[in-house]
Scaffold this active site. Structure first.
Site, PDB file in Angstrom:
ATOM      1  N   THR A 287      70.353  85.719  82.033  1.00  0.00           N
ATOM      2  CA  THR A 287      69.811  86.338  83.239  1.00  0.00           C
ATOM      3  C   THR A 287      70.915  86.787  84.194  1.00  0.00           C
ATOM      4  OG1 THR A 287      68.633  85.767  85.278  1.00  0.00           O
ATOM      5  CG2 THR A 287      69.547  83.948  84.069  1.00  0.00           C
ATOM      6  N   ASP A 288      70.587  87.768  85.031  1.00  0.00           N
ATOM      7  CA  ASP A 288      71.535  88.188  86.076  1.00  0.00           C
ATOM      8  C   ASP A 288      71.663  87.135  87.177  1.00  0.00           C
ATOM      9  OD1 ASP A 288      69.031  88.512  87.248  1.00  0.00           O
ATOM     10  OD2 ASP A 288      69.374  90.573  87.934  1.00  0.00           O
ATOM     11  N   GLU A 289      70.727  86.157  87.193  1.00  0.00           N
ATOM     12  CA  GLU A 289      70.726  85.184  88.293  1.00  0.00           C
ATOM     13  C   GLU A 289      71.950  84.265  88.264  1.00  0.00           C
ATOM     14  OE1 GLU A 289      66.900  83.475  89.224  1.00  0.00           O
ATOM     15  OE2 GLU A 289      65.851  85.148  88.284  1.00  0.00           O
TER      16      GLU A 289
ATOM     17  N   TYR B  26      67.473  76.574  87.993  1.00  0.00           N
ATOM     18  CA  TYR B  26      67.261  77.468  86.844  1.00  0.00           C
ATOM     19  C   TYR B  26      68.543  78.230  86.519  1.00  0.00           C
ATOM     20  CZ  TYR B  26      66.098  81.830  84.420  1.00  0.00           C
ATOM     21  OH  TYR B  26      66.108  82.896  83.550  1.00  0.00           O
TER      22      TYR B  26
ATOM     23  N   LYS C 294      71.094  78.051  83.233  1.00  0.00           N
ATOM     24  CA  LYS C 294      71.384  79.212  82.379  1.00  0.00           C
ATOM     25  C   LYS C 294      72.902  79.475  82.377  1.00  0.00           C
ATOM     26  CE  LYS C 294      68.948  81.669  80.436  1.00  0.00           C
ATOM     27  NZ  LYS C 294      68.304  81.620  79.082  1.00  0.00           N
TER      28      LYS C 294
HETATM   29  P1  NAD Z   1      58.924  82.289  79.194  1.00  0.00           P
HETATM   30  O1  NAD Z   1      58.950  81.110  80.112  1.00  0.00           O
HETATM   31  O2  NAD Z   1      57.793  83.250  79.268  1.00  0.00           O
HETATM   32  O3  NAD Z   1      58.978  81.786  77.675  1.00  0.00           O
HETATM   33  C1  NAD Z   1      59.809  80.728  77.266  1.00  0.00           C
HETATM   34  C2  NAD Z   1      59.375  80.314  75.855  1.00  0.00           C
HETATM   35  O4  NAD Z   1      60.255  79.272  75.414  1.00  0.00           O
HETATM   36  C3  NAD Z   1      57.947  79.745  75.803  1.00  0.00           C
HETATM   37  O5  NAD Z   1      57.262  80.263  74.677  1.00  0.00           O
HETATM   38  C4  NAD Z   1      58.169  78.247  75.653  1.00  0.00           C
HETATM   39  O6  NAD Z   1      57.108  77.579  74.953  1.00  0.00           O
HETATM   40  C5  NAD Z   1      59.478  78.211  74.875  1.00  0.00           C
HETATM   41  N1  NAD Z   1      60.220  76.961  75.089  1.00  0.00           N
HETATM   42  C6  NAD Z   1      60.486  76.334  76.254  1.00  0.00           C
HETATM   43  N2  NAD Z   1      61.181  75.198  76.024  1.00  0.00           N
HETATM   44  C7  NAD Z   1      61.373  75.125  74.688  1.00  0.00           C
HETATM   45  C8  NAD Z   1      62.039  74.207  73.846  1.00  0.00           C
HETATM   46  N3  NAD Z   1      62.642  73.098  74.337  1.00  0.00           N
HETATM   47  N4  NAD Z   1      62.064  74.444  72.508  1.00  0.00           N
HETATM   48  C9  NAD Z   1      61.451  75.544  71.984  1.00  0.00           C
HETATM   49  N5  NAD Z   1      60.799  76.452  72.746  1.00  0.00           N
HETATM   50  C10 NAD Z   1      60.761  76.244  74.076  1.00  0.00           C
HETATM   51  O7  NAD Z   1      60.313  83.000  79.416  1.00  0.00           O
HETATM   52  P2  NAD Z   1      60.682  84.562  79.349  1.00  0.00           P
HETATM   53  O8  NAD Z   1      60.415  85.163  80.663  1.00  0.00           O
HETATM   54  O9  NAD Z   1      60.108  85.131  78.123  1.00  0.00           O
HETATM   55  O10 NAD Z   1      62.268  84.476  79.193  1.00  0.00           O
HETATM   56  C11 NAD Z   1      62.872  84.398  77.903  1.00  0.00           C
HETATM   57  C12 NAD Z   1      64.376  84.281  78.074  1.00  0.00           C
HETATM   58  O11 NAD Z   1      64.851  85.422  78.789  1.00  0.00           O
HETATM   59  C13 NAD Z   1      64.813  83.053  78.879  1.00  0.00           C
HETATM   60  O12 NAD Z   1      65.953  82.526  78.282  1.00  0.00           O
HETATM   61  C14 NAD Z   1      65.125  83.615  80.253  1.00  0.00           C
HETATM   62  O13 NAD Z   1      66.119  82.858  80.886  1.00  0.00           O
HETATM   63  C15 NAD Z   1      65.612  85.005  79.913  1.00  0.00           C
HETATM   64  N6  NAD Z   1      65.393  86.021  80.950  1.00  0.00           N
HETATM   65  C16 NAD Z   1      64.160  86.207  81.494  1.00  0.00           C
HETATM   66  C17 NAD Z   1      63.969  87.203  82.445  1.00  0.00           C
HETATM   67  C18 NAD Z   1      62.615  87.476  83.054  1.00  0.00           C
HETATM   68  O14 NAD Z   1      62.517  88.295  83.985  1.00  0.00           O
HETATM   69  N7  NAD Z   1      61.545  86.869  82.565  1.00  0.00           N
HETATM   70  C19 NAD Z   1      65.052  87.991  82.848  1.00  0.00           C
HETATM   71  C20 NAD Z   1      66.310  87.778  82.260  1.00  0.00           C
HETATM   72  C21 NAD Z   1      66.467  86.787  81.311  1.00  0.00           C
HETATM   73  P1  TYD Z   2      59.953  85.716  90.241  1.00  0.00           P
HETATM   74  O1  TYD Z   2      58.987  86.552  89.490  1.00  0.00           O
HETATM   75  O2  TYD Z   2      59.681  84.243  90.361  1.00  0.00           O
HETATM   76  O3  TYD Z   2      61.392  86.002  89.630  1.00  0.00           O
HETATM   77  P2  TYD Z   2      62.877  85.510  90.170  1.00  0.00           P
HETATM   78  O4  TYD Z   2      62.721  84.481  91.197  1.00  0.00           O
HETATM   79  O5  TYD Z   2      63.456  84.963  88.908  1.00  0.00           O
HETATM   80  O6  TYD Z   2      63.541  86.742  90.653  1.00  0.00           O
HETATM   81  O7  TYD Z   2      60.059  86.291  91.732  1.00  0.00           O
HETATM   82  C1  TYD Z   2      60.477  87.617  91.999  1.00  0.00           C
HETATM   83  C2  TYD Z   2      60.640  87.765  93.489  1.00  0.00           C
HETATM   84  O8  TYD Z   2      59.342  87.639  94.109  1.00  0.00           O
HETATM   85  C3  TYD Z   2      61.504  86.694  94.130  1.00  0.00           C
HETATM   86  O9  TYD Z   2      62.242  87.286  95.199  1.00  0.00           O
HETATM   87  C4  TYD Z   2      60.510  85.694  94.685  1.00  0.00           C
HETATM   88  C5  TYD Z   2      59.332  86.568  95.064  1.00  0.00           C
HETATM   89  N1  TYD Z   2      57.987  85.926  94.955  1.00  0.00           N
HETATM   90  C6  TYD Z   2      57.092  85.989  96.028  1.00  0.00           C
HETATM   91  O10 TYD Z   2      57.383  86.577  97.089  1.00  0.00           O
HETATM   92  N2  TYD Z   2      55.868  85.410  95.887  1.00  0.00           N
HETATM   93  C7  TYD Z   2      55.506  84.737  94.757  1.00  0.00           C
HETATM   94  O11 TYD Z   2      54.371  84.193  94.713  1.00  0.00           O
HETATM   95  C8  TYD Z   2      56.422  84.701  93.659  1.00  0.00           C
HETATM   96  C9  TYD Z   2      56.066  84.002  92.374  1.00  0.00           C
HETATM   97  C10 TYD Z   2      57.660  85.307  93.801  1.00  0.00           C
END
Ligand code: NAD
Ligand code: TYD
Length: 355
Positions: free
Chosen positions: A134-136, A160, A164
């Site tokens: 993630t960019d975070e 989080y 990461k």
């Molecule tokens: P998500 O929370 O929707 O899915 C996570 C999946 O991992 C789930 O299916 C869960 O059951 C599985 N999981 C959790 N713990 C586990 C374990 N111990 N063993 C096996 N499986 C396990 O997450 P996502 O949004 O799909 O993100 C996927 C990846 O991408 C993550 O690594 C996240 O850090 C990264 N990422 C997400 C975003 C975003 O905006 N969602 C952005 C950048 C990077």
């Molecule tokens: P989120 O989807 O949780 O992603 P991240 O925190 O990883 O960027 O949140 C996106 C943005 O929206 C973040 O600035 C937090 C804000 N947010 C709200 O304002 N209300 C909400 O209920 C949630 C879940 C997030």
């Protein structure tokens, strides 16, 4: 070259979209999903591919070394696409332990198992370990700061992002020390189909459909860069096939939007596309709530490296992507309604009462 992939976290949001993408583009590749099916994982997401002869789902934990060893050898895996993680910042504030366990210990366990497996295969140069991050990890930007690049120093602010960052460092170290062919991608906020209701965009879509308030943290001025999940999957495809081991690639949508503007845009689309809304116009549901602790102000990605070196660019605009997403949540009530479980309600009460 045909591949034998292990996709961890393939029943989550991005993992599901990635598995759909891969099975469609590379129908002859073997795809094995390993997923612990936490609250965020849903096996039904994979119904479209479950019947395929070259697809297999395994219910298991990435911290469980014997399961991973067994899968790597019996399936003869050459590529790991590692998505499995605890992924929600708000949950990491309420309970960080699971984040350290899955994100740090789980990634370490996978790396060790893959290293041993790769060594038994004469350290084949075709092997890949793609670590989806993630960019975070780069921390928070002020309004005038330049966007995050691959050389921006790490400065994670939430449990989080710290977990990461820890996993990214381990992945980097395995390349540097053992020359294990790892690649890291750091991506901005994704949105699209199959995203669990707790994240901003699905939460706002679903709350408008059930007539519940739309909780915007703080003053709503925080900025995120949004990338349509299909574009992310295409980027990961390019990185697996053409990325250079040991490298990091930043992936972003070039779409910086303030939270409040995004929520207003979603409300407009819902008003336009949905029939039978309990409250209309939906904008009146917007409620400013107490800010997230340590809330990062702004994220922005400089994605020039992946563009110039690998030729990837996002193709879906924010308006197109949001429309596709709103339509998906409108048409998939049967998918999200069961997810608003008692566990979800308990999380919701806890998260939004401490704010
Ligand atoms: P998500 O929370 O929707 O899915 C996570 C999946 O991992 C789930 O299916 C869960 O059951 C599985 N999981 C959790 N713990 C586990 C374990 N111990 N063993 C096996 N499986 C396990 O997450 P996502 O949004 O799909 O993100 C996927 C990846 O991408 C993550 O690594 C996240 O850090 C990264 N990422 C997400 C975003 C975003 O905006 N969602 C952005 C950048 C990077
Ligand atoms: P989120 O989807 O949780 O992603 P991240 O925190 O990883 O960027 O949140 C996106 C943005 O929206 C973040 O600035 C937090 C804000 N947010 C709200 O304002 N209300 C909400 O209920 C949630 C879940 C997030």
């Amino acid at each position: 070259m045909s591949r034998r992939l292990l996709v961890t976290g393939g029943a989550g949001f991005i993992g599901t979209n990635f598995v759909h993408h891969w099975c469609q583009v590379y129908p002859d590749d073997r795809v094995v999903v390993l997923d612990a099916l936490t609250y965020a994982g849903n096996r039904l997401n994979l119904a479209l591919v479950e019947g395929r002869a070259n697809f297999r789902f395994v219910h298991g934990d990435i911290c469980d070394r014997p399961i991973i060893d067994e899968l790597l050898s019996t399936e003869n895996i050459d590529t790991i696409a590692h998505f499995a993680a605890e992924s929600h910042v708000d949950r990491s504030i309420l309970g960080p332990a699971a984040f350290v366990q899955t994100n740090v210990v789980g990634t370490f366990t996978l790396l060790e198992a893959f290293r041993q497996h790769w060594e038994t295969k004469a350290k084949s140069s075709n092997y890949r370990f793609l670590h989806v991050s993630t960019d975070e990890v780069y921390g928070s930007l002020s309004p005038d700061d330049p966007a995050f690049s691959e050389t921006t120093p790490y400065a994670p602010n939430s449990p989080y992002s710290a977990s990461k960052a820890g996993s990214d460092h381990l992945v980097r170290a395995y390349y540097h020390t053992y020359k294990l062919p790892t690649i890291i991608t750091n991506c901005s906020n994704n949105y699209g189909s199959y995203q669990f209701p707790e994240k901003l965009i699905p939460l706002m879509c679903i709350n408008t459909l059930i007539g519940q308030s739309l909780p915007v943290y703080g003053d709503g001025q925080n900025v995120r860069d949004w990338l349509y999940v299909g574009d992310h999957c295409r980027a990961l495809d390019v990185v697996i096939n053409y990325g250079k081991p040991g490298e990091t690639y930043n992936i972003g949508g070039n779409n910086e939007v303030k939270n409040i503007h995004l929520v207003e845009l979603l409300c407009q689309m819902m008003d336009e596309l949905a029939t039978n809304l309990p409250v209309r116009p939906t904008k009146q549901l917007i409620t400013f709530v107490k800010d997230r602790q340590g809330h990062d102000q702004r994220y922005a990605i400089n994605a020039n490296k992946i563009k110039t070196e690998l030729g990837w660019m996002p193709s879906v605009t924010i308006t197109e992507g949001l429309r596709l997403t709103v339509e998906w949540y409108l048409n998939h009530r049967d998918w999200w309604e069961p997810l608003l479980s008692e566990e979800y309600q308990a999380y919701y009460r806890k998260n939004y009462s401490v704010k």
